[in-house]
Write a protein that holds these residues in place. Structure first.
Motif, PDB file in Angstrom:
ATOM      1  N   ASP A  44     -22.237 -29.600  32.090  1.00 19.04           N
ATOM      2  CA  ASP A  44     -21.912 -31.021  32.100  1.00 19.04           C
ATOM      3  C   ASP A  44     -20.444 -31.232  31.736  1.00 19.04           C
ATOM      4  N   ARG A  45     -19.909 -32.365  32.209  1.00 18.42           N
ATOM      5  CA  ARG A  45     -18.552 -32.722  31.809  1.00 18.42           C
ATOM      6  C   ARG A  45     -18.539 -33.089  30.335  1.00 18.42           C
ATOM      7  N   GLU A  46     -17.494 -32.668  29.612  1.00 18.76           N
ATOM      8  CA  GLU A  46     -17.388 -32.941  28.184  1.00 18.76           C
ATOM      9  C   GLU A  46     -16.004 -33.461  27.831  1.00 18.76           C
ATOM     10  N   LEU A  47     -15.962 -34.275  26.779  1.00 22.85           N
ATOM     11  CA  LEU A  47     -14.692 -34.781  26.284  1.00 22.85           C
ATOM     12  C   LEU A  47     -13.942 -33.658  25.578  1.00 22.85           C
ATOM     13  N   VAL A  48     -12.666 -33.528  25.853  1.00 20.25           N
ATOM     14  CA  VAL A  48     -11.825 -32.532  25.200  1.00 20.25           C
ATOM     15  C   VAL A  48     -10.920 -33.189  24.165  1.00 20.25           C
ATOM     16  N   ALA A  91     -12.276 -24.214  33.132  1.00 17.87           N
ATOM     17  CA  ALA A  91     -12.950 -25.414  33.628  1.00 17.87           C
ATOM     18  C   ALA A  91     -11.983 -26.191  34.514  1.00 17.87           C
ATOM     19  N   VAL A  92     -12.517 -27.209  35.175  1.00 17.26           N
ATOM     20  CA  VAL A  92     -11.663 -28.211  35.806  1.00 17.26           C
ATOM     21  C   VAL A  92     -11.395 -29.284  34.760  1.00 17.26           C
ATOM     22  N   TYR A  93     -10.140 -29.590  34.574  1.00 17.57           N
ATOM     23  CA  TYR A  93      -9.731 -30.576  33.569  1.00 17.57           C
ATOM     24  C   TYR A  93      -9.368 -31.887  34.271  1.00 17.57           C
ATOM     25  N   TYR A  94      -9.961 -32.968  33.769  1.00 19.82           N
ATOM     26  CA  TYR A  94      -9.785 -34.293  34.359  1.00 19.82           C
ATOM     27  C   TYR A  94      -9.094 -35.224  33.375  1.00 19.82           C
ATOM     28  N   CYS A  95      -8.103 -35.930  33.847  1.00 17.07           N
ATOM     29  CA  CYS A  95      -7.466 -36.984  33.066  1.00 17.07           C
ATOM     30  C   CYS A  95      -8.313 -38.251  33.182  1.00 17.07           C
ATOM     31  N   ARG A  96      -8.433 -38.984  32.081  1.00 19.44           N
ATOM     32  CA  ARG A  96      -9.278 -40.188  32.055  1.00 19.44           C
ATOM     33  C   ARG A  96      -8.513 -41.337  31.423  1.00 19.44           C
ATOM     34  N   ALA A  97      -8.705 -42.535  31.980  1.00 20.27           N
ATOM     35  CA  ALA A  97      -8.126 -43.757  31.415  1.00 20.27           C
ATOM     36  C   ALA A  97      -9.235 -44.790  31.280  1.00 20.27           C
ATOM     37  N   THR A  98      -9.341 -45.389  30.102  1.00 19.06           N
ATOM     38  CA  THR A  98     -10.358 -46.407  29.840  1.00 19.06           C
ATOM     39  C   THR A  98      -9.678 -47.701  29.408  1.00 19.06           C
ATOM     40  N   SER A  99      -9.964 -48.766  30.141  1.00 19.55           N
ATOM     41  CA  SER A  99      -9.327 -50.049  29.859  1.00 19.55           C
ATOM     42  C   SER A  99      -9.814 -50.620  28.532  1.00 19.55           C
ATOM     43  N   ASP A 100      -8.881 -51.005  27.665  1.00 20.89           N
ATOM     44  CA  ASP A 100      -9.240 -51.680  26.417  1.00 20.89           C
ATOM     45  C   ASP A 100      -9.922 -53.013  26.701  1.00 20.89           C
ATOM     46  N   SER A 102     -11.714 -54.071  29.770  1.00 21.81           N
ATOM     47  CA  SER A 102     -12.988 -54.080  30.498  1.00 21.81           C
ATOM     48  C   SER A 102     -13.924 -52.950  30.097  1.00 21.81           C
ATOM     49  N   GLY A 103     -13.366 -51.890  29.478  1.00 23.65           N
ATOM     50  CA  GLY A 103     -14.172 -50.712  29.185  1.00 23.65           C
ATOM     51  C   GLY A 103     -14.375 -49.804  30.381  1.00 23.65           C
ATOM     52  N   TYR A 104     -13.798 -50.157  31.519  1.00 24.06           N
ATOM     53  CA  TYR A 104     -13.950 -49.364  32.736  1.00 24.06           C
ATOM     54  C   TYR A 104     -13.087 -48.113  32.643  1.00 24.06           C
ATOM     55  N   SER A 105     -13.685 -46.984  33.067  1.00 23.94           N
ATOM     56  CA  SER A 105     -12.964 -45.712  33.045  1.00 23.94           C
ATOM     57  C   SER A 105     -12.698 -45.218  34.458  1.00 23.94           C
ATOM     58  N   SER A 106     -11.558 -44.594  34.632  1.00 21.82           N
ATOM     59  CA  SER A 106     -11.238 -43.933  35.895  1.00 21.82           C
ATOM     60  C   SER A 106     -10.733 -42.526  35.597  1.00 21.82           C
ATOM     61  N   TRP A 107     -10.879 -41.637  36.566  1.00 19.07           N
ATOM     62  CA  TRP A 107     -10.499 -40.227  36.426  1.00 19.07           C
ATOM     63  C   TRP A 107      -9.626 -39.775  37.584  1.00 19.07           C
ATOM     64  N   GLY A 108      -8.842 -38.748  37.355  1.00 24.28           N
ATOM     65  CA  GLY A 108      -8.093 -38.119  38.420  1.00 24.28           C
ATOM     66  C   GLY A 108      -8.957 -37.122  39.165  1.00 24.28           C
ATOM     67  N   GLN A 109      -8.316 -36.376  40.058  1.00 29.31           N
ATOM     68  CA  GLN A 109      -9.052 -35.434  40.904  1.00 29.31           C
ATOM     69  C   GLN A 109      -9.310 -34.105  40.199  1.00 29.31           C
ATOM     70  N   GLY A 110      -8.633 -33.871  39.093  1.00 33.46           N
ATOM     71  CA  GLY A 110      -8.853 -32.658  38.307  1.00 33.46           C
ATOM     72  C   GLY A 110      -7.868 -31.551  38.627  1.00 33.46           C
ATOM     73  N   THR A 111      -7.672 -30.673  37.646  1.00 30.28           N
ATOM     74  CA  THR A 111      -6.829 -29.496  37.818  1.00 30.28           C
ATOM     75  C   THR A 111      -7.560 -28.296  37.210  1.00 30.28           C
ATOM     76  N   GLN A 112      -7.580 -27.193  37.940  1.00 33.84           N
ATOM     77  CA  GLN A 112      -8.328 -26.013  37.517  1.00 33.84           C
ATOM     78  C   GLN A 112      -7.533 -25.223  36.478  1.00 33.84           C
ATOM     79  N   VAL A 113      -8.198 -24.884  35.394  1.00 33.76           N
ATOM     80  CA  VAL A 113      -7.647 -23.991  34.381  1.00 33.76           C
ATOM     81  C   VAL A 113      -8.562 -22.776  34.288  1.00 33.76           C
ATOM     82  N   THR A 114      -7.996 -21.609  34.486  1.00 33.90           N
ATOM     83  CA  THR A 114      -8.764 -20.364  34.423  1.00 33.90           C
ATOM     84  C   THR A 114      -8.125 -19.443  33.394  1.00 33.90           C
ATOM     85  N   VAL A 115      -8.926 -19.019  32.424  1.00 34.19           N
ATOM     86  CA  VAL A 115      -8.452 -18.114  31.378  1.00 34.19           C
ATOM     87  C   VAL A 115      -9.149 -16.779  31.579  1.00 34.19           C
ATOM     88  N   SER A 116      -8.375 -15.787  31.995  1.00 31.79           N
ATOM     89  CA  SER A 116      -8.961 -14.489  32.327  1.00 31.79           C
ATOM     90  C   SER A 116      -7.896 -13.409  32.276  1.00 31.79           C
TER      91      SER A 116
END
Length: 117
Positions: A44-48, A91-100, A102-116
């Motif tokens: 599941d997606r999780e808050l970082v 994981a894929v990391y997503y930027c999130r913005a939540t309006s103070d 309306s409470g509405y949240s939007s996300w970007g398309q994500g960027t892949q981070v691989t640690v290996s």
């Protein structure tokens, strides 16, 4: 509704660092709480990390002391400094913005981070 575009992911060895960035547009930057979420394959997606419009930061326990969220109000940018990276940070990391307002949240398309190695 704010538009978000992430960049700066990539492949890094364990113990390394990355600093993904998020460019924002389309709404009033200072009237949004901002954050980074991640989603690993099959999980599941999780808050970082998050930062309120007032500048208060919050982190998931798994990244405390290793990750730092910051923002540049003039540039309307959000950053996530990630140090001491572990394979479980992959994981894929997503930027999130939540309006103070309306409470509405939007996300970007994500960027892949691989640690290996």
């Amino acid at each position: 509704q704010m538009q978000l575009v992430e960049s700066g992911g990539g492949l890094v060895q364990p113990g390394g660092s990355l600093r993904p960035s998020c460019a924002t547009s389309g709404s009033i930057f200072t009237l949004h709480a901002l954050g980074w979420d991640r989603q690993a394959l099959g999980k599941d997606r999780e808050l970082v990390a998050s930062i309120t419009s007032g500048g208060v930061t919050n982190y998931a326990d798994s990244v405390k002391g290793r990750f730092t969220i910051s923002r540049d109000i003039a540039k309307k940018m959000v950053y996530l400094q990630m140090n001491s990276l572990k394979p479980e940070d992959t994981a894929v990391y997503y930027c999130r913005a939540t309006s103070d307002y309306s409470g509405y949240s939007s996300w970007g398309q994500g960027t892949q981070v691989t640690v290996s190695s």
